[in-house]
Write an enzyme that holds these catalytic residues in place. Sequence first.
Site, PDB file in Angstrom:
ATOM      1  N   ASP A  15      50.654   6.346  16.973  1.00 44.00           N
ATOM      2  CA  ASP A  15      51.448   7.451  16.379  1.00 44.00           C
ATOM      3  C   ASP A  15      52.568   7.898  17.325  1.00 44.00           C
ATOM      4  OD1 ASP A  15      49.911   7.242  14.113  1.00 44.00           O
ATOM      5  OD2 ASP A  15      48.224   8.516  14.908  1.00 44.00           O
ATOM      6  N   LYS A  21      49.528  -5.549  39.204  1.00 40.54           N
ATOM      7  CA  LYS A  21      50.573  -5.472  40.027  1.00 40.54           C
ATOM      8  C   LYS A  21      50.785  -4.002  40.825  1.00 40.54           C
ATOM      9  CE  LYS A  21      51.441  -8.743  36.968  1.00 40.54           C
ATOM     10  NZ  LYS A  21      51.133  -8.666  35.535  1.00 40.54           N
ATOM     11  N   HIS A  62      58.520  -9.349  28.142  1.00 41.52           N
ATOM     12  CA  HIS A  62      57.307  -9.385  28.988  1.00 41.52           C
ATOM     13  C   HIS A  62      56.770  -8.186  28.797  1.00 41.52           C
ATOM     14  CE1 HIS A  62      54.967 -10.246  32.703  1.00 41.52           C
ATOM     15  NE2 HIS A  62      54.843 -11.464  32.137  1.00 41.52           N
ATOM     16  N   HIS A 107      45.446 -10.341  37.803  1.00 39.39           N
ATOM     17  CA  HIS A 107      46.750 -10.060  37.277  1.00 39.39           C
ATOM     18  C   HIS A 107      47.265  -8.343  37.463  1.00 39.39           C
ATOM     19  CE1 HIS A 107      49.373 -10.073  33.357  1.00 39.39           C
ATOM     20  NE2 HIS A 107      49.322 -11.224  33.884  1.00 39.39           N
ATOM     21  N   ASP A 134      52.916   4.722  51.490  1.00 35.24           N
ATOM     22  CA  ASP A 134      52.496   5.951  52.430  1.00 35.24           C
ATOM     23  C   ASP A 134      51.304   6.927  51.773  1.00 35.24           C
ATOM     24  OD1 ASP A 134      54.049   5.197  54.451  1.00 35.24           O
ATOM     25  OD2 ASP A 134      55.652   6.708  54.045  1.00 35.24           O
ATOM     26  N   LYS A 150      54.243  -4.807  28.296  1.00 39.10           N
ATOM     27  CA  LYS A 150      52.857  -4.744  27.712  1.00 39.10           C
ATOM     28  C   LYS A 150      52.843  -3.214  27.474  1.00 39.10           C
ATOM     29  CE  LYS A 150      52.637  -7.374  31.411  1.00 39.10           C
ATOM     30  NZ  LYS A 150      52.709  -9.054  30.859  1.00 39.10           N
TER      31      LYS A 150
END
Length: 400
Positions: free
Chosen positions: A325, A145, A318, A143, A150, A320
């Site tokens: 705090d 990404k 979408h 999952h 370079d 995450k």
Amino acid sequence: MLYLFGTVIILLLLILIDYVFGRLYHLKHVKKHDFPVRHSHITIFTSGPLLFEKMLADITEAKHHIHMLFYIFRNDEFGMTLLKLLEQKASEGVKVRILIDRIGSHRFPRKLMKKMSLKGVEMEYCHTPSFPFFFFHLQNRNHRKITVIDGKIGYLGGFNVGNEYMDLHERLSPWRDCHVRFTGEGVWDLQKQFMTDWTEATWRGIELTEKELYYPDLPRGNVQHQFFAFEGDCWEDKVSEMISYAKKSVIIGSPYFIPSKKAFGAILDAIKRGVEIILIVPEMSDHLFIQEASYRFLRKLIRFNCCSVYRYRNGFYHAKIFIIDDHICSIGTANFDNRSFYFNHELNSLFKDPDMVNEMLDIAKIDLSKSTKLTANMLQHRNLSGVLKEWVAILLSPLL
């Protein structure tokens, strides 16, 4: 009828055995990834068009290599635009490697992958389901990404490649997500994770004689952070640990809120300590049964005065994010659901930089201004079909 019932029971038992022993085998062979504390320069993106405008500009300037790993890579309008640019860079002598998840990108044609390979763009599937333990492997997805250019520029976050991530989807637009651009020391670790996943998927390691070319000297950035890689093994522990640190507040942003018993227990413990819990989830859903599977947890949370649940209404949420705090935040690919806890290979970065955390708090405030506070009445089913749908969702929740 009795024969059919018996067949179904046997099938379910075989699936359960496959899952149990498949997971035990997986956990026994998990490779631990320990990344050091790094210092990088950071840019946060919450808009797909802005993110990919910058990413494509960086790709255009690439001189040596481009490495990309995505859970979903679509061969739609935007996907083909990106592939055309990568094809151009390959023709200039830039080494291009793309890794895509076999199930997440199941609609990506193998013929197109072969075509791109002939043009110098190496494309490979990863996490192809196999025997034994086929059912477990079917759930065990990559999952992550990751993009590395370079060895000097890196990207990590929640955006995949497809029209919806560019706000070109009629129902899900605008797509609200969170992605980070790294320059500096942290790019070494993004490169290492890509190399690890590429080698495991293709059995083609990167030649040691080229190693220095993929890991150039990098400057020390101004933001302290640390990457954490998970393979369905310890994200649950990390989440619970982070929540246990909280003294004042916990902000959780996730498109899918189906917590494990341990993670949900950590939230309830925080509430008992008087910690304010703020949860942001999407108003709309992009997967069947996802919202219904979260209802039983949301009903419990909104009973507490110090817990607020908000539904983001300005497009599809979408992102995450976890903010503890005003001194810790986490951004990456892992959701607050069973898939990220027990199945998926994920990668997150933990930040303790005050300016970075404050920037994320400001982004959260903007998200909350575009959200509606959830009430108990909103979670009441109006008809029998809603009740049945939730019961089905509860039964399927271990796989959601």
